[in-house]
Scaffold this motif. Structure first.
Motif, PDB file in Angstrom:
ATOM      1  N   LEU A  88     -32.615  27.542 -11.836  1.00  0.00           N
ATOM      2  CA  LEU A  88     -32.831  26.390 -10.991  1.00  0.00           C
ATOM      3  C   LEU A  88     -34.091  25.384 -11.935  1.00  0.00           C
ATOM      4  O   LEU A  88     -34.987  25.996 -12.383  1.00  0.00           O
ATOM      5  CB  LEU A  88     -33.443  26.256  -9.544  1.00  0.00           C
ATOM      6  CG  LEU A  88     -32.352  27.015  -8.571  1.00  0.00           C
ATOM      7  CD1 LEU A  88     -32.724  27.205  -7.462  1.00  0.00           C
ATOM      8  CD2 LEU A  88     -31.163  26.151  -8.480  1.00  0.00           C
ATOM      9  N   PRO A  89     -34.104  24.088 -11.806  1.00  0.00           N
ATOM     10  CA  PRO A  89     -35.040  23.446 -12.367  1.00  0.00           C
ATOM     11  C   PRO A  89     -36.381  23.688 -11.764  1.00  0.00           C
ATOM     12  O   PRO A  89     -36.395  23.850 -10.579  1.00  0.00           O
ATOM     13  CB  PRO A  89     -34.603  21.848 -12.273  1.00  0.00           C
ATOM     14  CG  PRO A  89     -33.102  22.135 -11.983  1.00  0.00           C
ATOM     15  CD  PRO A  89     -32.816  23.285 -11.391  1.00  0.00           C
ATOM     16  N   LEU A  90     -37.483  23.429 -12.528  1.00  0.00           N
ATOM     17  CA  LEU A  90     -38.811  23.742 -11.912  1.00  0.00           C
ATOM     18  C   LEU A  90     -39.169  22.787 -10.615  1.00  0.00           C
ATOM     19  O   LEU A  90     -39.647  23.191  -9.717  1.00  0.00           O
ATOM     20  CB  LEU A  90     -39.848  23.563 -12.857  1.00  0.00           C
ATOM     21  CG  LEU A  90     -41.246  23.444 -12.384  1.00  0.00           C
ATOM     22  CD1 LEU A  90     -41.526  24.998 -12.186  1.00  0.00           C
ATOM     23  CD2 LEU A  90     -42.279  23.431 -13.762  1.00  0.00           C
ATOM     24  N   LEU A  91     -38.817  21.442 -10.622  1.00  0.00           N
ATOM     25  CA  LEU A  91     -38.750  20.643  -9.544  1.00  0.00           C
ATOM     26  C   LEU A  91     -38.094  21.148  -8.068  1.00  0.00           C
ATOM     27  O   LEU A  91     -38.643  21.200  -6.990  1.00  0.00           O
ATOM     28  CB  LEU A  91     -38.392  19.392  -9.706  1.00  0.00           C
ATOM     29  CG  LEU A  91     -39.133  18.504 -10.948  1.00  0.00           C
ATOM     30  CD1 LEU A  91     -38.696  17.208 -11.223  1.00  0.00           C
ATOM     31  CD2 LEU A  91     -40.641  18.357 -10.427  1.00  0.00           C
ATOM     32  N   ASP A 112     -43.910  17.335 -20.089  1.00  0.00           N
ATOM     33  CA  ASP A 112     -43.532  18.632 -20.734  1.00  0.00           C
ATOM     34  C   ASP A 112     -42.817  19.583 -19.848  1.00  0.00           C
ATOM     35  O   ASP A 112     -42.862  20.863 -20.322  1.00  0.00           O
ATOM     36  CB  ASP A 112     -44.922  19.049 -21.242  1.00  0.00           C
ATOM     37  CG  ASP A 112     -45.731  19.372 -20.232  1.00  0.00           C
ATOM     38  OD1 ASP A 112     -45.621  19.057 -19.073  1.00  0.00           O
ATOM     39  OD2 ASP A 112     -46.910  20.183 -20.536  1.00  0.00           O
ATOM     40  N   GLY A 113     -42.272  19.161 -19.060  1.00  0.00           N
ATOM     41  CA  GLY A 113     -41.590  20.163 -18.130  1.00  0.00           C
ATOM     42  C   GLY A 113     -42.076  20.813 -17.001  1.00  0.00           C
ATOM     43  O   GLY A 113     -41.541  21.592 -16.315  1.00  0.00           O
ATOM     44  N   SER A 114     -43.432  20.316 -16.740  1.00  0.00           N
ATOM     45  CA  SER A 114     -44.171  20.921 -15.802  1.00  0.00           C
ATOM     46  C   SER A 114     -44.073  20.053 -14.463  1.00  0.00           C
ATOM     47  O   SER A 114     -43.322  19.106 -14.590  1.00  0.00           O
ATOM     48  CB  SER A 114     -45.870  20.843 -16.339  1.00  0.00           C
ATOM     49  OG  SER A 114     -46.408  19.292 -16.328  1.00  0.00           O
ATOM     50  N   ALA A 115     -44.854  20.461 -13.581  1.00  0.00           N
ATOM     51  CA  ALA A 115     -44.632  19.742 -12.161  1.00  0.00           C
ATOM     52  C   ALA A 115     -45.946  19.875 -11.424  1.00  0.00           C
ATOM     53  O   ALA A 115     -46.908  20.845 -11.822  1.00  0.00           O
ATOM     54  CB  ALA A 115     -43.490  20.339 -11.363  1.00  0.00           C
ATOM     55  N   VAL A 139     -42.741  31.520 -11.999  1.00  0.00           N
ATOM     56  CA  VAL A 139     -43.350  30.104 -12.295  1.00  0.00           C
ATOM     57  C   VAL A 139     -44.934  30.292 -12.566  1.00  0.00           C
ATOM     58  O   VAL A 139     -45.500  30.921 -11.656  1.00  0.00           O
ATOM     59  CB  VAL A 139     -43.019  29.315 -11.007  1.00  0.00           C
ATOM     60  CG1 VAL A 139     -43.835  27.887 -11.398  1.00  0.00           C
ATOM     61  CG2 VAL A 139     -41.573  29.027 -10.848  1.00  0.00           C
ATOM     62  N   ASP A 140     -45.104  29.704 -13.719  1.00  0.00           N
ATOM     63  CA  ASP A 140     -46.648  29.809 -14.040  1.00  0.00           C
ATOM     64  C   ASP A 140     -47.519  28.753 -13.294  1.00  0.00           C
ATOM     65  O   ASP A 140     -46.964  27.567 -13.244  1.00  0.00           O
ATOM     66  CB  ASP A 140     -46.830  29.691 -15.518  1.00  0.00           C
ATOM     67  CG  ASP A 140     -46.716  31.062 -16.144  1.00  0.00           C
ATOM     68  OD1 ASP A 140     -46.815  32.145 -15.601  1.00  0.00           O
ATOM     69  OD2 ASP A 140     -46.176  30.868 -17.284  1.00  0.00           O
ATOM     70  N   LEU A 160     -47.865  23.396 -11.872  1.00  0.00           N
ATOM     71  CA  LEU A 160     -46.909  24.309 -12.520  1.00  0.00           C
ATOM     72  C   LEU A 160     -46.396  24.235 -13.835  1.00  0.00           C
ATOM     73  O   LEU A 160     -46.165  23.006 -14.366  1.00  0.00           O
ATOM     74  CB  LEU A 160     -45.732  24.423 -11.450  1.00  0.00           C
ATOM     75  CG  LEU A 160     -46.227  24.237  -9.847  1.00  0.00           C
ATOM     76  CD1 LEU A 160     -44.916  24.375  -8.889  1.00  0.00           C
ATOM     77  CD2 LEU A 160     -46.920  25.460  -9.655  1.00  0.00           C
ATOM     78  N   ALA A 161     -46.266  25.107 -14.461  1.00  0.00           N
ATOM     79  CA  ALA A 161     -45.451  25.253 -15.987  1.00  0.00           C
ATOM     80  C   ALA A 161     -44.365  25.874 -15.628  1.00  0.00           C
ATOM     81  O   ALA A 161     -43.987  26.598 -14.694  1.00  0.00           O
ATOM     82  CB  ALA A 161     -46.397  26.167 -16.940  1.00  0.00           C
TER      83      ALA A 161
END
Length: 165
Positions: A88-91, A112-115, A139-140, A160-161
């Motif tokens: 799943l996407p990070l969001l 950069d794909g972070s949230a 999730v980092d 979050l990364a």
């Protein structure tokens, strides 16, 4: 004839042979027999001790595994609820993790794909559950900021990364 009588008949020639030996040879034979008996007993005890130690180690390992089972089960359940295997996407993961923790998160996407995940006036335990859910989803968490927002409630901000593999 009983079994003991049969054994005595079989051993009679051996008794006669020992009786024909000199006193010195008989004494040597007795001490040798005693020494062999002691060696057999000590060898048996050593083997028994090794087996008991190995069994104790196995029991300790199994007890440690059993103690870890609830934690592992919770991680597996958390990962299944988060859809950890679904990429799943990070969001989406961040939103689901917040909802599973009993909070209504505000989620912002980074370039950069972070949230960035923000929680307002939530119980501190919910933040801990959120962190555990995110860890289960691999999730980092780069930064966490927690501020007091009243009795037992906090405002939390998490950066979050993307998921690690």
């Amino acid at each position: 004839m009983n079994p003991l009588g049969k054994l005595l008949l079989v051993l009679q020639p051996l008794r006669d042979a020992i009786a024909n030996l000199s006193e010195r040879d008989q004494r040597t034979l007795r001490f040798g027999g005693i020494a062999v008996g002691v060696i057999l007993i000590l060898g048996s005890l050593a083997t028994l001790n090794e087996k008991a130690s190995a069994a104790e180690q196995r029991v300790a390992q199994r007890q440690a595994q059993i103690a870890d089972l609830p934690m592992r089960l919770a991680e597996l359940r958390r990962a299944a609820r988060l859809g950890a295997g679904a990429n799943l996407p990070l969001l989406t993961l961040a939103r689901q993790a917040g909802e599973l923790a009993g909070a209504v998160p505000e989620v912002e996407a980074g370039a950069d794909g972070s949230a960035k995940l923000q929680l307002s006036a939530v119980p501190f335990d919910a933040v801990l559950e959120l962190v555990a859910n995110l860890e289960a989803a691999k999730v980092d968490i780069q930064r966490v900021r927690i501020d007091a927002a009243g009795a037992g409630r906090v405002n939390a901000s998490l950066e979050l990364a993307p998921r690690r593999t």
